[in-house]
Each structure stands twice: as structure tokens, then as C-alpha cells.
Design an enzyme around this catalytic site. Structure first.
Site, short mmCIF file in Angstrom:
data_model
loop_
_atom_site.label_atom_id
_atom_site.label_comp_id
_atom_site.label_asym_id
_atom_site.label_seq_id
_atom_site.Cartn_x
_atom_site.Cartn_y
_atom_site.Cartn_z
N TYR A 51 31.25 -27.90 -10.94
CA TYR A 51 32.59 -28.58 -11.34
C TYR A 51 32.24 -29.94 -11.67
O TYR A 51 32.08 -30.99 -10.87
CB TYR A 51 33.55 -28.73 -9.99
CG TYR A 51 33.92 -27.19 -9.43
CD1 TYR A 51 33.82 -26.29 -10.50
CD2 TYR A 51 34.62 -27.03 -8.28
CE1 TYR A 51 34.51 -24.99 -10.07
CE2 TYR A 51 35.18 -25.81 -7.85
CZ TYR A 51 34.94 -25.08 -8.78
OH TYR A 51 35.41 -23.81 -8.54
N PHE B 63 43.38 -20.18 -8.35
CA PHE B 63 44.46 -20.48 -9.19
C PHE B 63 45.68 -20.12 -8.60
O PHE B 63 46.67 -19.38 -9.04
CB PHE B 63 44.42 -19.46 -10.33
CG PHE B 63 43.21 -19.68 -11.40
CD1 PHE B 63 42.73 -21.14 -11.54
CD2 PHE B 63 42.77 -18.91 -12.46
CE1 PHE B 63 41.73 -21.39 -12.35
CE2 PHE B 63 41.74 -19.08 -13.32
CZ PHE B 63 41.27 -20.47 -13.44
N PRO B 64 45.87 -20.41 -7.27
CA PRO B 64 47.12 -20.29 -6.37
C PRO B 64 48.38 -20.62 -7.29
O PRO B 64 49.65 -20.22 -6.84
CB PRO B 64 46.97 -21.16 -5.22
CG PRO B 64 45.93 -22.05 -5.43
CD PRO B 64 45.32 -21.60 -6.47
N GLY C 21 48.80 -20.66 -10.71
CA GLY C 21 48.61 -20.02 -11.97
C GLY C 21 47.46 -20.52 -12.58
O GLY C 21 46.97 -19.46 -13.45
N GLY C 22 46.83 -21.47 -12.32
CA GLY C 22 45.60 -21.92 -12.85
C GLY C 22 45.63 -22.64 -14.45
O GLY C 22 45.12 -23.66 -14.64
N PHE C 23 46.69 -22.09 -15.07
CA PHE C 23 46.83 -22.53 -16.56
C PHE C 23 48.07 -23.05 -16.78
O PHE C 23 48.77 -22.91 -17.81
CB PHE C 23 46.47 -21.43 -17.55
CG PHE C 23 45.12 -20.68 -17.35
CD1 PHE C 23 43.90 -21.43 -17.61
CD2 PHE C 23 44.79 -19.65 -16.60
CE1 PHE C 23 42.89 -20.98 -17.66
CE2 PHE C 23 43.67 -19.24 -16.43
CZ PHE C 23 42.63 -19.92 -17.09
#
Ligand SMILES: NC(=O)c1ccc[n+]([C@@H]2O[C@H](COP(=O)([O-])OP(=O)(O)OC[C@H]3O[C@@H](n4cnc5c(N)ncnc54)[C@H](OP(=O)(O)O)[C@@H]3O)[C@@H](O)[C@H]2O)c1
Length: 269
Positions: free
Chosen positions: A44, A197-198, A200-202
Site C-alpha cells: 500500500y 471494500f465494506p 463498496g470499494g469503488f
């Protein structure tokens, strides 16, 4: 409520680096608010150098007692790659663990996930050879607990025949079909389940059921997504990621949002 550090160095793939001081303040504020689990990885980082592990060390070391720092190994990210493009072989995992120890300034890592696969759905590829390497490093005292990320139920069972698994980290948010079989296995065996992605991530999902529950409680949609996750199972651990101080406050407050049984029924798929 935990915290995901992936968004600290860079918010969106290919985007500019974030502000280091803001990220450090976010980490310190998270701990002040009671967050005791930070999810990170040595991969990261922004290509210009800003890295989640370095920020965590600068913000939080010497680490307060009880703070769990979880990291992941497995994905390979080459120089210049904006994201991981492959997998580190079993022979390279010790170096990955040592890199996390050095970057975080620790003698032992609290929790190390093996993260097989790419972006596609978890496969049935064997994980045993690589998990056994991590189990050996745990025996040596470099790792306290082992986890698996982005895995199928069969891969979880394969790994558990080698060494205890303390946590699973798979993609999941309350608008997606539930990882029912795996979650049930985690509940039965008291394995933590930390969905990635709790939110939704995007982009925050626009879901009529979630929106209705949020309106009923005067809460935000991200808060309902997080409270809904936490209410789903006693083994659930939320690790929302943010590079925004205001979003951090909002997300942590979701731990106090009490959803009624009818809200949970409405959220269930
Ligand atoms: N194991 C794996 O394969 C894997 C993969 C991906 C991620 N992870 C881990 O899971 C953690 C969580 O995933 P994630 O951070 O990618 O995705 P996420 O938590 O689902 O969503 C983060 C996104 O939502 C935005 N956001 C956060 N809080 C918000 C709020 N209250 N209101 C509006 N927008 C908000 C963030 O933007 P702002 O910065 O603007 O708030 C960011 O763009 C990561 O940080 C990482 O530690 C693991």
C-alpha cells in the site's frame, strides 16, 4: 471498528499521493476514538514513495497496548506498478514478512494474512505451500496470528489443516450476496471475518434498502453499511478505509448506530 490503511497514501488508483500529515492525524485520531485494529500491507504505497506502513509507524509507534496491526503478504508489486500484478512465490514470503517488520518497527507481526489470487473471485488454487511458510515463521515467533484473504471455503479448510487461522478477509458489503458458507464456518470456529471494500470499494453503493434504513435513522449510507455489517455476525470486524478526517469520524460513529431487527431484515438479501 477497525481502520483500513489502503487509502492513506493514495485515494484512487493512478491518482496523486495524499497529504502525509493528514494521514498521520487520521491514524492518531482513529486510535483516540477507540480503533484498535489497523489493516495494512507493504504494497500500500504511492509510486512517489508515500507508504501506509511508514505512516502507521510515524503516527503510532511506540504502539499502544492492545492495538492490533494486521498486514498481508502474497501479492507482488513491481517497481513502477500502480498496484500488485502477480504473486510472490513461497520462497519470497519470509522477505515480505521481514519487510513488514522493518517498515512497521516491530519484532513480531500481530496478524499476517496470506492473500492469494488477483482481482477475480477467489479460486480453488492450493494455498498450502505458501501458508506452511507463514506457519513456520509463526513458529519462529515473527508472527502472532495467521489469516487468509480472498479465499474460498476450501482454501480456508486447506490452510487450517496446517495451522490455526485467526481471521479471514474477503470482499463483502451488505449490498452483495453473502459469503454465507464461509461466514458460518468463521462463526462456528471463532475466526474473525474482516470484509474488505465494506463501503463498496469503488464508490458508496446506491441501494434502495440501505438508503431507506439510513433515512429512518437519520444516519448516513456509509454508517448503515458499516452498522449492518457489524450486526450481521459477532465475528465481524469492519475495516473501512478513508483519507478524510471527517469520514473517519462518521465511520467510527457507525459502531454506535443500533439497528432494529426490522432494519436488519430489510438489509438481508
Ligand atoms: N484483502 C484485499 O484484497 C483488500 C482489497 C482492498 C482493500 N483491502 C483493505 O480493506 C480496507 C477497506 O477497503 P477500501 O478502503 O478499499 O474500501 P472501502 O472501505 O469500501 O471504501 C473506501 C472508499 O470509500 C470512501 N469513504 C470512506 N468513508 C466514507 C464516508 N463516510 N463517506 C463517503 N465516502 C467514504 C473513501 O474515500 P475518502 O478517502 O474520500 O473517504 C474511499 O474511496 C482497505 O483500506 C484495505 O486495508 C483489502
Amino acid at each position: 471498528m477497525g481502520f483500513g490503511a489502503m487509502r492513506l497514501p493514495v485515494s484512487t488508483l493512478g491518482g496523486p499521493p495524499n497529504d502525509r500529515d493528514t494521514g498521520i492525524k487520521i491514524l492518531q485520531r482513529a486510535v483516540e476514538l477507540g480503533v484498535d485494529h489497523v489493516d495494512t500491507a507493504a504494497f500500500y504505497y504511492h509510486q512517489d514513495g508515500l507508504a501506509a506502513n511508514e505512516m502507521i509507524r510515524a503516527a503510532l509507534a511506540p504502539y499502544p497496548p492492545g492495538l492490533v496491526i494486521a498486514t498481508k503478504v502474497g501479492p507482488y508489486r513491481g517497481p513502477g506498478d500502480p498496484m500488485p500484478t502477480g504473486q510472490v512465490p513461497a520462497s519470497g514470503l519470509r522477505a515480505e514478512v521481514e519487510r513488514n517488520l522493518t517498515e512497521l518497527g516491530l519484532d513480531r507481526l500481530d496478524l499476517v494474512y496470506l492473500r492469494p489470487g488477483g482481482l477475480e473471485a477467489p479460486s480453488e488454487e492450493p494455498v498450502g505451500e505458501r501458508f506452511a511458510v507463514l506457519a513456520g515463521l509463526r513458529e519462529e515467533g515473527l508472527i502472532r496470528h495467521l489469516g487468509l484473504s480472498h479465499v474460498s471455503h476450501a482454501q480456508l479448510e486447506e490452510a487450517r489443516r496446517i495451522a490455526p487461522v485467526a481471521a479471514v478477509q474477503n470482499r463483502f458489503d451488505v449490498t452483495l450476496p453473502q459469503d454465507t458458507e464461509l461466514l458460518a464456518a468463521c462463526e462456528r470456529d471463532r475466526i474473525a471475518y474482516a470484509p474488505y471494500f465494506p463501503l463498496g470499494g469503488f464508490g458508496i453503493p446506491d441501494d434502495a434498502r440501505v438508503n431507506a434504513v439510513a433515512a429512518r435513522h437519520g444516519a448516513t449510507v456509509p454508517q448503515v453499511l458499516l452498522a449492518g455489517l457489524l450486526a450481521l455476525s459477532p465475528v465481524m470486524l469492519a475495516i473501512p478505509g478513508t483519507g478524510s478526517p471527517a469520514h473517519l469520524e462518521e465511520n467510527v460513529a457507525a459502531a454506535d448506530l443500533a439497528l432494529a431487527p426490522e432494519d436488519l431484515d430489510a438489509l438481508k438479501r
